[in-house]
Design a protein around this motif. Sequence first.
Motif, PDB file in Angstrom:
ATOM      1  N   ARG A 192      23.867  -5.397 -17.933  1.00  0.00           N
ATOM      2  CA  ARG A 192      23.212  -6.521 -18.583  1.00  0.00           C
ATOM      3  C   ARG A 192      22.555  -7.406 -17.529  1.00  0.00           C
ATOM      4  O   ARG A 192      22.762  -7.206 -16.336  1.00  0.00           O
ATOM      5  CB  ARG A 192      24.215  -7.345 -19.402  1.00  0.00           C
ATOM      6  N   ALA A 193      21.785  -8.376 -17.966  1.00  0.00           N
ATOM      7  CA  ALA A 193      21.206  -9.351 -17.037  1.00  0.00           C
ATOM      8  C   ALA A 193      22.215 -10.462 -16.789  1.00  0.00           C
ATOM      9  O   ALA A 193      22.879 -10.928 -17.717  1.00  0.00           O
ATOM     10  CB  ALA A 193      19.918  -9.927 -17.621  1.00  0.00           C
ATOM     11  N   TYR A 194      22.299 -10.899 -15.535  1.00  0.00           N
ATOM     12  CA  TYR A 194      23.247 -11.939 -15.152  1.00  0.00           C
ATOM     13  C   TYR A 194      22.521 -13.086 -14.454  1.00  0.00           C
ATOM     14  O   TYR A 194      21.450 -12.905 -13.872  1.00  0.00           O
ATOM     15  CB  TYR A 194      24.315 -11.366 -14.211  1.00  0.00           C
ATOM     16  N   GLY A 195      23.144 -14.265 -14.495  1.00  0.00           N
ATOM     17  CA  GLY A 195      22.664 -15.401 -13.720  1.00  0.00           C
ATOM     18  C   GLY A 195      21.232 -15.786 -14.009  1.00  0.00           C
ATOM     19  O   GLY A 195      20.794 -15.851 -15.164  1.00  0.00           O
ATOM     20  N   LEU A 196      20.462 -16.018 -12.940  1.00  0.00           N
ATOM     21  CA  LEU A 196      19.082 -16.493 -13.090  1.00  0.00           C
ATOM     22  C   LEU A 196      18.206 -15.500 -13.861  1.00  0.00           C
ATOM     23  O   LEU A 196      17.240 -15.911 -14.503  1.00  0.00           O
ATOM     24  CB  LEU A 196      18.471 -16.759 -11.717  1.00  0.00           C
ATOM     25  N   LYS A 197      18.528 -14.217 -13.818  1.00  0.00           N
ATOM     26  CA  LYS A 197      17.721 -13.234 -14.544  1.00  0.00           C
ATOM     27  C   LYS A 197      17.791 -13.429 -16.058  1.00  0.00           C
ATOM     28  O   LYS A 197      16.928 -12.939 -16.788  1.00  0.00           O
ATOM     29  CB  LYS A 197      18.152 -11.812 -14.184  1.00  0.00           C
ATOM     30  N   THR A 198      18.798 -14.136 -16.523  1.00  0.00           N
ATOM     31  CA  THR A 198      18.899 -14.357 -17.973  1.00  0.00           C
ATOM     32  C   THR A 198      17.765 -15.244 -18.475  1.00  0.00           C
ATOM     33  O   THR A 198      17.437 -15.212 -19.666  1.00  0.00           O
ATOM     34  CB  THR A 198      20.250 -14.993 -18.351  1.00  0.00           C
ATOM     35  N   TYR A 199      17.160 -16.024 -17.584  1.00  0.00           N
ATOM     36  CA  TYR A 199      16.040 -16.884 -17.999  1.00  0.00           C
ATOM     37  C   TYR A 199      14.880 -16.051 -18.546  1.00  0.00           C
ATOM     38  O   TYR A 199      14.202 -16.457 -19.497  1.00  0.00           O
ATOM     39  CB  TYR A 199      15.553 -17.733 -16.832  1.00  0.00           C
ATOM     40  N   ASP A 200      14.612 -14.908 -17.936  1.00  0.00           N
ATOM     41  CA  ASP A 200      13.499 -14.068 -18.394  1.00  0.00           C
ATOM     42  C   ASP A 200      13.721 -13.609 -19.831  1.00  0.00           C
ATOM     43  O   ASP A 200      12.797 -13.624 -20.653  1.00  0.00           O
ATOM     44  CB  ASP A 200      13.340 -12.856 -17.474  1.00  0.00           C
ATOM     45  N   LEU A 201      14.946 -13.200 -20.135  1.00  0.00           N
ATOM     46  CA  LEU A 201      15.247 -12.734 -21.482  1.00  0.00           C
ATOM     47  C   LEU A 201      15.260 -13.885 -22.480  1.00  0.00           C
ATOM     48  O   LEU A 201      14.821 -13.735 -23.628  1.00  0.00           O
ATOM     49  CB  LEU A 201      16.584 -12.002 -21.492  1.00  0.00           C
ATOM     50  N   LEU A 202      15.752 -15.046 -22.048  1.00  0.00           N
ATOM     51  CA  LEU A 202      15.728 -16.208 -22.940  1.00  0.00           C
ATOM     52  C   LEU A 202      14.299 -16.642 -23.225  1.00  0.00           C
ATOM     53  O   LEU A 202      13.954 -16.992 -24.366  1.00  0.00           O
ATOM     54  CB  LEU A 202      16.523 -17.363 -22.312  1.00  0.00           C
ATOM     55  N   ASP A 203      13.434 -16.594 -22.216  1.00  0.00           N
ATOM     56  CA  ASP A 203      12.023 -16.933 -22.404  1.00  0.00           C
ATOM     57  C   ASP A 203      11.372 -15.984 -23.414  1.00  0.00           C
ATOM     58  O   ASP A 203      10.635 -16.401 -24.311  1.00  0.00           O
ATOM     59  CB  ASP A 203      11.301 -16.865 -21.061  1.00  0.00           C
ATOM     60  N   ALA A 204      11.655 -14.689 -23.275  1.00  0.00           N
ATOM     61  CA  ALA A 204      11.102 -13.704 -24.211  1.00  0.00           C
ATOM     62  C   ALA A 204      11.633 -13.929 -25.618  1.00  0.00           C
ATOM     63  O   ALA A 204      10.900 -13.778 -26.606  1.00  0.00           O
ATOM     64  CB  ALA A 204      11.447 -12.290 -23.738  1.00  0.00           C
ATOM     65  N   HIS A 205      12.899 -14.300 -25.717  1.00  0.00           N
ATOM     66  CA  HIS A 205      13.484 -14.573 -27.033  1.00  0.00           C
ATOM     67  C   HIS A 205      12.793 -15.764 -27.709  1.00  0.00           C
ATOM     68  O   HIS A 205      12.424 -15.698 -28.887  1.00  0.00           O
ATOM     69  CB  HIS A 205      14.976 -14.860 -26.886  1.00  0.00           C
ATOM     70  N   LEU A 206      12.622 -16.849 -26.965  1.00  0.00           N
ATOM     71  CA  LEU A 206      11.989 -18.038 -27.533  1.00  0.00           C
ATOM     72  C   LEU A 206      10.531 -17.767 -27.902  1.00  0.00           C
ATOM     73  O   LEU A 206      10.032 -18.265 -28.922  1.00  0.00           O
ATOM     74  CB  LEU A 206      12.090 -19.210 -26.552  1.00  0.00           C
ATOM     75  N   ASP A 207       9.855 -16.971 -27.086  1.00  0.00           N
ATOM     76  CA  ASP A 207       8.473 -16.625 -27.402  1.00  0.00           C
ATOM     77  C   ASP A 207       8.409 -15.781 -28.675  1.00  0.00           C
ATOM     78  O   ASP A 207       7.549 -16.000 -29.547  1.00  0.00           O
ATOM     79  CB  ASP A 207       7.855 -15.860 -26.232  1.00  0.00           C
ATOM     80  N   GLY A 208       9.327 -14.813 -28.808  1.00  0.00           N
ATOM     81  CA  GLY A 208       9.368 -13.999 -30.013  1.00  0.00           C
ATOM     82  C   GLY A 208       9.682 -14.807 -31.246  1.00  0.00           C
ATOM     83  O   GLY A 208       9.099 -14.602 -32.324  1.00  0.00           O
ATOM     84  N   TYR A 209      10.602 -15.766 -31.092  1.00  0.00           N
ATOM     85  CA  TYR A 209      10.903 -16.656 -32.212  1.00  0.00           C
ATOM     86  C   TYR A 209       9.681 -17.490 -32.579  1.00  0.00           C
ATOM     87  O   TYR A 209       9.328 -17.643 -33.759  1.00  0.00           O
ATOM     88  CB  TYR A 209      12.082 -17.571 -31.867  1.00  0.00           C
ATOM     89  N   GLY A 210       8.982 -18.021 -31.560  1.00  0.00           N
ATOM     90  CA  GLY A 210       7.786 -18.827 -31.813  1.00  0.00           C
ATOM     91  C   GLY A 210       6.683 -18.043 -32.500  1.00  0.00           C
ATOM     92  O   GLY A 210       5.894 -18.595 -33.287  1.00  0.00           O
ATOM     93  N   ARG A 211       6.617 -16.717 -32.234  1.00  0.00           N
ATOM     94  CA  ARG A 211       5.610 -15.863 -32.879  1.00  0.00           C
ATOM     95  C   ARG A 211       6.055 -15.381 -34.248  1.00  0.00           C
ATOM     96  O   ARG A 211       5.288 -14.732 -34.963  1.00  0.00           O
ATOM     97  CB  ARG A 211       5.303 -14.659 -31.981  1.00  0.00           C
ATOM     98  N   GLY A 212       7.312 -15.665 -34.597  1.00  0.00           N
ATOM     99  CA  GLY A 212       7.804 -15.271 -35.909  1.00  0.00           C
ATOM    100  C   GLY A 212       8.309 -13.857 -36.004  1.00  0.00           C
ATOM    101  O   GLY A 212       8.521 -13.339 -37.111  1.00  0.00           O
ATOM    102  N   VAL A 213       8.529 -13.180 -34.865  1.00  0.00           N
ATOM    103  CA  VAL A 213       9.000 -11.803 -34.903  1.00  0.00           C
ATOM    104  C   VAL A 213      10.499 -11.695 -34.590  1.00  0.00           C
ATOM    105  O   VAL A 213      11.070 -10.612 -34.678  1.00  0.00           O
ATOM    106  CB  VAL A 213       8.198 -10.916 -33.918  1.00  0.00           C
ATOM    107  N   ILE A 214      11.119 -12.796 -34.212  1.00  0.00           N
ATOM    108  CA  ILE A 214      12.555 -12.847 -33.966  1.00  0.00           C
ATOM    109  C   ILE A 214      13.124 -13.968 -34.822  1.00  0.00           C
ATOM    110  O   ILE A 214      12.556 -15.062 -34.897  1.00  0.00           O
ATOM    111  CB  ILE A 214      12.863 -13.108 -32.469  1.00  0.00           C
ATOM    112  N   ARG A 215      14.244 -13.696 -35.475  1.00  0.00           N
ATOM    113  CA  ARG A 215      14.832 -14.692 -36.367  1.00  0.00           C
ATOM    114  C   ARG A 215      15.382 -15.884 -35.572  1.00  0.00           C
ATOM    115  O   ARG A 215      15.748 -15.765 -34.404  1.00  0.00           O
ATOM    116  CB  ARG A 215      15.946 -14.077 -37.215  1.00  0.00           C
ATOM    117  N   TYR A 216      15.461 -17.003 -36.241  1.00  0.00           N
ATOM    118  CA  TYR A 216      15.995 -18.229 -35.636  1.00  0.00           C
ATOM    119  C   TYR A 216      17.473 -18.051 -35.314  1.00  0.00           C
ATOM    120  O   TYR A 216      18.263 -17.587 -36.136  1.00  0.00           O
ATOM    121  CB  TYR A 216      15.809 -19.391 -36.617  1.00  0.00           C
TER     122      TYR A 216
END
Length: 347
Positions: free
Chosen positions: A218-242
Motif C-alpha cells: 500500500r502507499a504509506y506516509g507522504l505518498k498517501t497525499y497523491d491518492l487522497l488528491d486523486a480521490h478528492l478530484d474523482g469525488y469533485g468530478r462525480g465519479v467517486i461517491r462522497y
Amino acid sequence: MRKILPFKQPLAYGYQFYAFPLGILAVYPKASEWVLSNYIQLVYEYTDQSVSVPFSFYVYDYSVSPWLQTLRLNRQWCSSRNGRVNDIVREAIGKDFYVYLSLNERYVPQRIAYGGRKDWVHDALIYGIDDETNTFELYGYDERMKFRSTQISQDDLARAYYDTGDEPFYDVPFTMYRFDDAGAYSFDLGFVCQGIVEYLDSFNTSTHFQAQRDPWDRAYGLKTYDLLDAHLDGYGRGVIRYDPRNVQVLWEHKRMMVARMRRCAELIPAVGDIVKQYESVERQAWMLRALTIAHQTGYDRGDFRAQASSLLRRIRAAEEGLLGRFALELERGGPPRATQTAPSSCK
C-alpha cells in the motif's frame, strides 16, 4: 445493577475500531505516552473504492496496548452460549470490561438503519448497563453521524447481535477491553523520531511485522497525499461517491501530531518553535474537511476540485518541511533507536 464505565472522546475517532480503545485510554492521562508514540504512520489502499477502510492510521493491531487487557472471542463461540450474549456482556461490564462487537443496526435505536428493512451490521462499544431503565449504554456514530453515547434496550441487544440477516458482513471479533492500571510505557524520543522519518520517507512500516503477517502493498506516509488528491478530484468530478472519512483521517493525523509535538516540546524546548507553525497545518486540514462537507451539502458554490487540490498541496508542502525539522530536533535531543530497515535518519 447500574454501572457505567468511563469513556472520553479521543483525539482520533474517524473509524470506530481505533476510536474505541483510544476513548478508553483518553480517560487516563498516563496512557498518553503510548498513544503519542504511535498513530504516526498513515496507509492508503491503491484502489480505494473496493475496500471499506481505504485510508487510515497504520497500527499493526489497534486492540493492543500496554495499558489495556484485551480478550477476544468470536461469534461462533458466543452463539454456542445458548443465546446468552446479554449475560456475557453483563458479566464483562461487572468486571470492568468494555465490550466491542458487531450489531445489526436495524435493531439499534438512533442509528441510520434503525427500523428499516435493510440489515446493516456495524461495530459498537458497550460500556454500561442500567437495570432500572433496562438498557445498555453504547458508543458509536448515531443517525446524524455524531460520535456519541446512545442506549439499546436489554431485550433488543440479543436480537441485534444474533439476527444479522442473510447477506455476508464483516464481523469484528467480540473483544473485551479493560484498563490495566499496572501497565507501563516509556516515552522514547528515538522511537518517535523513527516513526516521523518513516512517514516522511513513505516507508512500508508493515515490514516490521513480517514475522506475524505478510507486508501490506500500500502507499504509506507522504505518498498517501497523491491518492487522497486523486480521490478528492474523482469525488469533485462525480465519479467517486462522497466519503468524509478520508479528510477526517487527514485532520486527525495533524491533530494527533500537534499533541505529540507539544509533549516533545516539554523535553526538547526547540520543538516548541515548530508547534505553532504546525498548528496552521492542522487548521488547513480542518478547512479541507469543512470544504468537503460544505460541497456535499450544497453550501459551497466554488470550484471544489481546484480549491481542494490547492489546499492539499499547501498542507503537504508545509508538513514535509515542518516534520523534517521535527525529526532533526528529536534526533538531536534524545538517543536514537535502531530499526531493522533503516530510514534516512534516526539510525
